[in-house]
Design a protein around this motif. Structure first.
Motif, PDB file in Angstrom:
ATOM      1  N   GLN A 150       7.809   1.821  16.182  1.00  0.00           N
ATOM      2  CA  GLN A 150       7.518   3.171  15.814  1.00  0.00           C
ATOM      3  C   GLN A 150       8.066   3.729  14.584  1.00  0.00           C
ATOM      4  N   HIS A 151       8.864   2.764  13.976  1.00  0.00           N
ATOM      5  CA  HIS A 151       9.556   3.211  12.688  1.00  0.00           C
ATOM      6  C   HIS A 151       8.838   2.546  11.648  1.00  0.00           C
ATOM      7  N   ILE A 152       7.643   1.769  11.987  1.00  0.00           N
ATOM      8  CA  ILE A 152       7.141   1.238  10.952  1.00  0.00           C
ATOM      9  C   ILE A 152       5.592   1.894  10.598  1.00  0.00           C
ATOM     10  N   THR A 153       5.270   2.302   9.370  1.00  0.00           N
ATOM     11  CA  THR A 153       3.882   2.790   9.031  1.00  0.00           C
ATOM     12  C   THR A 153       3.384   1.922   8.020  1.00  0.00           C
ATOM     13  N   PHE A 154       1.862   1.559   8.031  1.00  0.00           N
ATOM     14  CA  PHE A 154       1.281   0.934   7.176  1.00  0.00           C
ATOM     15  C   PHE A 154       0.370   2.047   6.507  1.00  0.00           C
ATOM     16  N   GLU A 155       0.205   2.032   5.298  1.00  0.00           N
ATOM     17  CA  GLU A 155      -0.574   2.879   4.611  1.00  0.00           C
ATOM     18  C   GLU A 155      -1.665   2.088   3.534  1.00  0.00           C
ATOM     19  N   LYS A 156      -2.758   2.284   3.791  1.00  0.00           N
ATOM     20  CA  LYS A 156      -3.686   1.832   2.837  1.00  0.00           C
ATOM     21  C   LYS A 156      -4.384   2.902   1.785  1.00  0.00           C
ATOM     22  N   PHE A 157      -4.244   2.553   0.670  1.00  0.00           N
ATOM     23  CA  PHE A 157      -4.863   3.566  -0.313  1.00  0.00           C
ATOM     24  C   PHE A 157      -5.106   2.430  -1.837  1.00  0.00           C
ATOM     25  N   ASN A 158      -5.888   3.283  -2.569  1.00  0.00           N
ATOM     26  CA  ASN A 158      -6.060   2.511  -3.857  1.00  0.00           C
ATOM     27  C   ASN A 158      -5.002   2.848  -4.826  1.00  0.00           C
ATOM     28  N   LEU A 159      -4.343   1.714  -5.280  1.00  0.00           N
ATOM     29  CA  LEU A 159      -3.303   1.926  -6.235  1.00  0.00           C
ATOM     30  C   LEU A 159      -3.323   2.395  -7.458  1.00  0.00           C
ATOM     31  N   ILE A 160      -4.630   2.509  -7.984  1.00  0.00           N
ATOM     32  CA  ILE A 160      -5.034   3.059  -9.304  1.00  0.00           C
ATOM     33  C   ILE A 160      -5.398   4.489  -9.273  1.00  0.00           C
ATOM     34  N   SER A 161      -6.462   4.795  -8.315  1.00  0.00           N
ATOM     35  CA  SER A 161      -6.875   6.319  -8.240  1.00  0.00           C
ATOM     36  C   SER A 161      -6.497   7.281  -6.901  1.00  0.00           C
ATOM     37  N   ASP A 162      -6.130   6.587  -5.801  1.00  0.00           N
ATOM     38  CA  ASP A 162      -5.407   7.375  -4.822  1.00  0.00           C
ATOM     39  C   ASP A 162      -4.225   8.146  -5.141  1.00  0.00           C
ATOM     40  N   ARG A 163      -3.952   9.225  -4.491  1.00  0.00           N
ATOM     41  CA  ARG A 163      -2.648   9.729  -4.441  1.00  0.00           C
ATOM     42  C   ARG A 163      -1.796   9.016  -3.565  1.00  0.00           C
ATOM     43  N   ILE A 164      -0.674   8.856  -4.066  1.00  0.00           N
ATOM     44  CA  ILE A 164       0.405   7.982  -3.086  1.00  0.00           C
ATOM     45  C   ILE A 164       0.757   8.723  -1.901  1.00  0.00           C
ATOM     46  N   PRO A 165       0.202   8.457  -0.477  1.00  0.00           N
ATOM     47  CA  PRO A 165       0.462   9.253   0.549  1.00  0.00           C
ATOM     48  C   PRO A 165       1.924   9.920   1.164  1.00  0.00           C
ATOM     49  N   ALA A 180       1.597   1.161 -14.854  1.00  0.00           N
ATOM     50  CA  ALA A 180       1.190   2.485 -14.444  1.00  0.00           C
ATOM     51  C   ALA A 180       1.341   2.289 -12.903  1.00  0.00           C
ATOM     52  N   VAL A 181       0.947   1.290 -12.074  1.00  0.00           N
ATOM     53  CA  VAL A 181       0.897   1.152 -10.599  1.00  0.00           C
ATOM     54  C   VAL A 181       2.308   0.804 -10.400  1.00  0.00           C
ATOM     55  N   VAL A 182       3.026   0.191 -11.145  1.00  0.00           N
ATOM     56  CA  VAL A 182       4.417  -0.133 -10.677  1.00  0.00           C
ATOM     57  C   VAL A 182       5.481   1.087 -10.833  1.00  0.00           C
ATOM     58  N   ASN A 183       5.239   2.074 -12.020  1.00  0.00           N
ATOM     59  CA  ASN A 183       5.807   3.137 -11.944  1.00  0.00           C
ATOM     60  C   ASN A 183       5.513   4.111 -10.620  1.00  0.00           C
ATOM     61  N   ARG A 184       4.214   4.209 -10.475  1.00  0.00           N
ATOM     62  CA  ARG A 184       3.604   5.298  -9.281  1.00  0.00           C
ATOM     63  C   ARG A 184       4.341   4.860  -7.987  1.00  0.00           C
ATOM     64  N   LEU A 185       4.464   3.526  -7.900  1.00  0.00           N
ATOM     65  CA  LEU A 185       5.045   3.006  -6.587  1.00  0.00           C
ATOM     66  C   LEU A 185       6.724   3.261  -6.585  1.00  0.00           C
ATOM     67  N   TYR A 186       7.085   2.968  -7.967  1.00  0.00           N
ATOM     68  CA  TYR A 186       8.809   3.199  -7.889  1.00  0.00           C
ATOM     69  C   TYR A 186       8.940   4.654  -7.407  1.00  0.00           C
ATOM     70  N   GLN A 187       8.096   5.586  -7.854  1.00  0.00           N
ATOM     71  CA  GLN A 187       8.097   7.362  -7.383  1.00  0.00           C
ATOM     72  C   GLN A 187       7.982   7.469  -5.793  1.00  0.00           C
ATOM     73  N   SER A 188       7.370   6.448  -5.256  1.00  0.00           N
ATOM     74  CA  SER A 188       7.061   6.646  -3.817  1.00  0.00           C
ATOM     75  C   SER A 188       8.261   6.109  -2.928  1.00  0.00           C
ATOM     76  N   LEU A 189       9.291   5.364  -3.452  1.00  0.00           N
ATOM     77  CA  LEU A 189      10.297   4.686  -2.883  1.00  0.00           C
ATOM     78  C   LEU A 189      11.461   5.677  -2.491  1.00  0.00           C
ATOM     79  N   CYS A 190      12.200   5.574  -1.466  1.00  0.00           N
ATOM     80  CA  CYS A 190      13.236   6.332  -1.164  1.00  0.00           C
ATOM     81  C   CYS A 190      14.466   5.506  -1.849  1.00  0.00           C
TER      82      CYS A 190
END
Length: 83
Positions: free
Chosen positions: A3-18, A41-51
């Motif tokens: 219940q503590h795990i969430t899987f998300e699927k999205f386009n790394l280049i064009s989609d908004r990070i969920p 660009a993808v690495v930096n977008r993902l950086y922003q999505s991490l706690c």
């Protein structure tokens, strides 16, 4: 624990990070298909999505060299980074 795990699927280049608070992101063998500019660009977008202190794992064939990013490598663990 499931219940503590969430899987998300999205386009790394064009989609908004969920979400903006992932504890870990596994992005293995994905960036080998991108040019360096897109990978950065993808690495930096993902950086922003991490706690704070979240982990980022990439494939052994990938690296973050020659990219501007804020990740810190985890000593002794190739391909693993922390925010």
């Amino acid at each position: 624990m499931q219940q503590h795990i969430t899987f998300e699927k999205f386009n790394l280049i064009s989609d908004r990070i969920p979400r903006l608070d992932f504890d870990a992101l596994l992005c293995r063998n994905v960036m080998i298909y991108f040019d360096n500019q897109t990978s950065e660009a993808v690495v930096n977008r993902l950086y922003q999505s991490l706690c704070s202190e979240g982990f980022f794992a990439i494939g052994n064939a990938e690296n973050l060299m020659n990219m501007k990013h804020s990740f810190k490598s985890v000593a002794g663990t190739p391909s693993l980074y922390v925010k």
